[in-house]
Design an enzyme around this catalytic site. Structure first.
Site, short mmCIF file in Angstrom:
data_model
loop_
_atom_site.label_atom_id
_atom_site.label_comp_id
_atom_site.label_asym_id
_atom_site.label_seq_id
_atom_site.Cartn_x
_atom_site.Cartn_y
_atom_site.Cartn_z
N CYS A 76 0.81 -1.22 0.00
CA CYS A 76 0.00 0.00 0.00
C CYS A 76 0.85 1.27 0.00
O CYS A 76 0.63 2.18 -0.80
CB CYS A 76 -0.99 -0.02 1.16
SG CYS A 76 -0.26 0.12 2.82
N HIS A 128 -2.80 1.15 6.91
CA HIS A 128 -3.05 0.99 5.47
C HIS A 128 -3.36 2.36 4.88
O HIS A 128 -3.97 3.21 5.53
CB HIS A 128 -4.24 0.05 5.25
CG HIS A 128 -4.44 -0.33 3.81
ND1 HIS A 128 -3.58 -1.16 3.11
CD2 HIS A 128 -5.42 0.04 2.92
CE1 HIS A 128 -4.02 -1.32 1.88
NE2 HIS A 128 -5.12 -0.59 1.72
N HIS A 140 -5.88 1.56 -4.12
CA HIS A 140 -4.89 1.08 -3.14
C HIS A 140 -4.34 -0.27 -3.57
O HIS A 140 -4.81 -0.86 -4.56
CB HIS A 140 -5.52 1.00 -1.75
CG HIS A 140 -6.60 -0.04 -1.61
ND1 HIS A 140 -6.74 -0.84 -0.49
CD2 HIS A 140 -7.61 -0.41 -2.45
CE1 HIS A 140 -7.78 -1.64 -0.64
NE2 HIS A 140 -8.33 -1.41 -1.81
#
Length: 201
Positions: A76, A128, A140
């Site tokens: 990510c 994240h 993402h």
């Protein structure tokens, strides 16, 4: 310049063509809102458009822990770091948690394309990160299902784990970067406050 990632099937581009058009409209509307303030805000909007389109150009690239290269895969924060380097010449930190200490803090209602969005997916805040692309969606590189993709922030999983958002591309704060494009430490006077949420995969 936006380039097609290596190894991404053409069918992905056909599938996401309508999505790219909708994002383009969102960026145009955001740009129109900024234009009265002058060319600096117009430049901000152009940078945001480049960030979003560069991120979307990597749809389908596989997930790879620690990855920061479209040839080998992204995690990510590796995706976000690569996109901002390529599209906005910004040198980002390597971890999502460190990225959360930068920029201007935002509420969900303030999001515009190009902003960073953060989630708790590992039992800790800011574990994240993705890039908001407009219309309540973000791009993402998740470990689950293993490839770069776009998802809705209002889906049950992501809504429950949303931690906050940051804006790095802003005409109101030219001091966010130094002359070399390095993000300034002055914009992060303290680490993000601890937040709790349910752990996820």
């Amino acid at each position: 310049m936006v380039c097609v990632s290596f190894g991404v099937p053409m069918r992905l581009w056909i599938t996401h063509f309508g999505q790219l058009l909708r994002v383009g409209v969102s960026l145009l509307l955001a740009g129109l809102a900024f234009l009265p303030a002058g060319p600096t805000r117009a430049h901000q909007t152009a940078l945001a458009a480049d960030v979003v389109l560069t991120a979307l150009s990597h749809l389908g690239v596989r997930y790879r822990f620690g990855g920061s290269d479209p040839r080998r895969g992204f995690d990510c924060s590796g995706l976000v770091r690569h996109v901002f380097q390529q599209a906005a010449a910004l040198d980002m930190p390597r971890s999502a948690e460190d990225m959360a200490g930068l920029g201007l803090r935002l509420d969900r209602a303030e999001l515009v394309p190009g902003d960073l969005v953060f989630f708790n997916t590992r039992g800790r805040a800011y574990s994240h990160v993705g890039i908001y692309v407009g219309e309540g969606r973000f791009v993402h590189a998740p470990a689950r299902r293993g490839q770069v993709r776009v998802e809705a922030m209002e889906s049950g999983y992501w809504r429950a784990r949303f931690n906050g958002a940051r804006r790095l591309l802003t005409a109101d704060r030219p001091d966010l970067t130094d002359a070399s494009g390095q993000l300034s430490a002055a914009i992060a006077p303290s680490p993000p406050p601890p937040e709790s949420a349910s752990a996820g995969p």
